[in-house]
Scaffold this motif. Structure first.
Motif, PDB file in Angstrom:
ATOM      1  N   LEU A  79      -0.645  16.149 -13.025  1.00 53.47           N
ATOM      2  CA  LEU A  79       0.332  15.960 -12.604  1.00 53.47           C
ATOM      3  C   LEU A  79       1.321  15.690 -13.687  1.00 53.47           C
ATOM      4  O   LEU A  79       2.563  16.152 -13.912  1.00 53.47           O
ATOM      5  CB  LEU A  79       0.815  14.738 -11.627  1.00 53.47           C
ATOM      6  CG  LEU A  79       2.124  14.301 -11.025  1.00 53.47           C
ATOM      7  CD1 LEU A  79       2.598  15.700 -10.341  1.00 53.47           C
ATOM      8  CD2 LEU A  79       2.157  13.442 -10.012  1.00 53.47           C
ATOM      9  N   LEU A 104      -9.469  14.324 -10.057  1.00 51.81           N
ATOM     10  CA  LEU A 104      -7.990  14.287  -9.561  1.00 51.81           C
ATOM     11  C   LEU A 104      -7.947  14.010  -8.377  1.00 51.81           C
ATOM     12  O   LEU A 104      -8.060  14.580  -7.065  1.00 51.81           O
ATOM     13  CB  LEU A 104      -7.480  15.812  -9.737  1.00 51.81           C
ATOM     14  CG  LEU A 104      -7.654  16.449 -11.026  1.00 51.81           C
ATOM     15  CD1 LEU A 104      -7.029  17.865 -11.008  1.00 51.81           C
ATOM     16  CD2 LEU A 104      -6.584  15.564 -11.731  1.00 51.81           C
ATOM     17  N   ASN A 135      -4.497  16.344  -0.552  1.00 54.04           N
ATOM     18  CA  ASN A 135      -4.506  17.230  -1.421  1.00 54.04           C
ATOM     19  C   ASN A 135      -4.920  18.496  -0.793  1.00 54.04           C
ATOM     20  O   ASN A 135      -6.223  18.572  -0.152  1.00 54.04           O
ATOM     21  CB  ASN A 135      -5.501  16.979  -2.446  1.00 54.04           C
ATOM     22  CG  ASN A 135      -5.785  17.972  -3.509  1.00 54.04           C
ATOM     23  OD1 ASN A 135      -5.226  19.281  -3.306  1.00 54.04           O
ATOM     24  ND2 ASN A 135      -6.547  18.133  -4.715  1.00 54.04           N
ATOM     25  N   ARG A 144      -0.299  16.031  -3.176  1.00 54.83           N
ATOM     26  CA  ARG A 144      -0.490  16.776  -4.608  1.00 54.83           C
ATOM     27  C   ARG A 144       0.649  17.656  -4.595  1.00 54.83           C
ATOM     28  O   ARG A 144       1.432  17.756  -5.696  1.00 54.83           O
ATOM     29  CB  ARG A 144      -1.712  17.083  -4.736  1.00 54.83           C
ATOM     30  CG  ARG A 144      -1.829  18.342  -5.971  1.00 54.83           C
ATOM     31  CD  ARG A 144      -3.147  18.740  -5.774  1.00 54.83           C
ATOM     32  NE  ARG A 144      -3.169  19.881  -6.864  1.00 54.83           N
ATOM     33  CZ  ARG A 144      -2.966  21.177  -6.524  1.00 54.83           C
ATOM     34  NH1 ARG A 144      -2.902  21.592  -5.562  1.00 54.83           N
ATOM     35  NH2 ARG A 144      -3.112  22.149  -7.558  1.00 54.83           N
ATOM     36  N   GLU A 145       0.604  18.553  -3.631  1.00 51.50           N
ATOM     37  CA  GLU A 145       1.668  19.939  -3.693  1.00 51.50           C
ATOM     38  C   GLU A 145       3.021  19.345  -3.893  1.00 51.50           C
ATOM     39  O   GLU A 145       4.035  20.038  -4.282  1.00 51.50           O
ATOM     40  CB  GLU A 145       1.352  20.589  -2.542  1.00 51.50           C
ATOM     41  CG  GLU A 145      -0.077  21.587  -2.622  1.00 51.50           C
ATOM     42  CD  GLU A 145      -1.395  20.582  -2.256  1.00 51.50           C
ATOM     43  OE1 GLU A 145      -2.322  20.885  -2.771  1.00 51.50           O
ATOM     44  OE2 GLU A 145      -1.150  19.532  -1.854  1.00 51.50           O
ATOM     45  N   TYR A 151      -5.815  12.330  -4.851  1.00 51.20           N
ATOM     46  CA  TYR A 151      -4.674  12.308  -4.546  1.00 51.20           C
ATOM     47  C   TYR A 151      -4.692  11.830  -3.129  1.00 51.20           C
ATOM     48  O   TYR A 151      -5.759  11.899  -2.533  1.00 51.20           O
ATOM     49  CB  TYR A 151      -3.589  13.717  -4.207  1.00 51.20           C
ATOM     50  CG  TYR A 151      -3.406  14.258  -5.562  1.00 51.20           C
ATOM     51  CD1 TYR A 151      -2.138  13.992  -6.278  1.00 51.20           C
ATOM     52  CD2 TYR A 151      -4.315  14.955  -6.119  1.00 51.20           C
ATOM     53  CE1 TYR A 151      -1.720  14.626  -7.310  1.00 51.20           C
ATOM     54  CE2 TYR A 151      -4.157  15.634  -7.286  1.00 51.20           C
ATOM     55  CZ  TYR A 151      -2.778  15.513  -7.974  1.00 51.20           C
ATOM     56  OH  TYR A 151      -2.137  15.990  -9.334  1.00 51.20           O
ATOM     57  N   SER A 160      -2.474  11.183 -12.286  1.00 54.72           N
ATOM     58  CA  SER A 160      -3.466  12.093 -12.716  1.00 54.72           C
ATOM     59  C   SER A 160      -3.143  12.897 -13.998  1.00 54.72           C
ATOM     60  O   SER A 160      -1.681  13.089 -13.957  1.00 54.72           O
ATOM     61  CB  SER A 160      -3.563  13.130 -11.353  1.00 54.72           C
ATOM     62  OG  SER A 160      -2.386  13.788 -11.357  1.00 54.72           O
TER      63      SER A 160
END
Length: 206
Positions: free
Chosen positions: A101, A33, A38, A69-70, A35, A98
């Motif tokens: 997501l 994963l 992250n 990501r968040e 990003y 991803s």
């Protein structure tokens, strides 16, 4: 963008530093994963933030543009499903790379769109695994809510599900299998159709 939303965006980004969990972030990287940034914030905490913020179209657009990501997951939580245009959803889908997501967007937003079924059928027929994944996640949730497809939709759905089950992506296979289970739960006729379909490719999980 309003000044209020600009300040809110900054506050949100700063708050992620306080939630930073290096172990969670490392675990995600180890699972592939990736990003740009992250912080490793947990999904329940992001849900709490979304509940506090409420639905906010302008903020959701700004959050999605952040390669964090968040921010992207939070964007799917605060975007009002009844306001977002299909063209915006198409852009978000193109920019989704991803599995996490894709799954979050499907659960938090895509299943609630007024045109959810239309998008689900388009995505299931895509040559992109991420699109297919979203398509099967969304259609499964529509089946769970009691939405029954018409005859043409049934044939199209079963064809795509069988193709996915014979495909190479494990995540898409899992999503397709789950959607067939939900399809079978719509009633006895649907269960018989699903069982008959998977027998054609020598599977039996229903």
């Amino acid at each position: 963008m309003t000044e209020e939303n600009k300040q809110l965006l900054q506050q949100i980004k700063q708050s992620f530093r306080l939630m930073m969990d290096g172990a969670v972030a490392k675990s995600m990287r180890d699972k592939g994963l990736e990003y740009h940034l992250n912080w490793g914030a947990t999904l329940p905490r992001l849900r709490e933030m979304a509940d506090e913020i409420g639905k906010n179209y302008e903020l959701a657009i700004a959050l999605w543009k952040e390669d964090i990501r968040e921010c992207k997951i939070l964007a799917t939580m605060v975007m009002p499903a009844n306001e977002v245009l299909p063209e915006v959803i198409d852009i978000w889908m193109e920019q989704t790379t991803s599995v996490e997501l894709a799954e979050q967007a499907s659960m938090n937003l895509y299943q609630h769109l007024p045109y959810a079924a239309e998008k689900a059928y388009l995505w299931m027929a895509s040559d992109r695994d991420i699109c297919q994944l979203c398509g099967f996640h969304v259609i499964a949730r529509l089946f769970m809510s009691g939405q029954e497809p018409n005859e043409r939709g049934i044939n199209e759905y079963i064809d795509q599900a069988l193709a996915a089950l014979e495909g190479g992506s494990l995540s898409v296979k899992k999503a397709a299998k789950n959607s067939l289970i939900r399809f079978a739960e719509l009633g006895l006729v649907y269960e018989r159709m699903a069982k008959s379909a998977i027998k054609r490719i020598n599977l039996d999980f229903l």
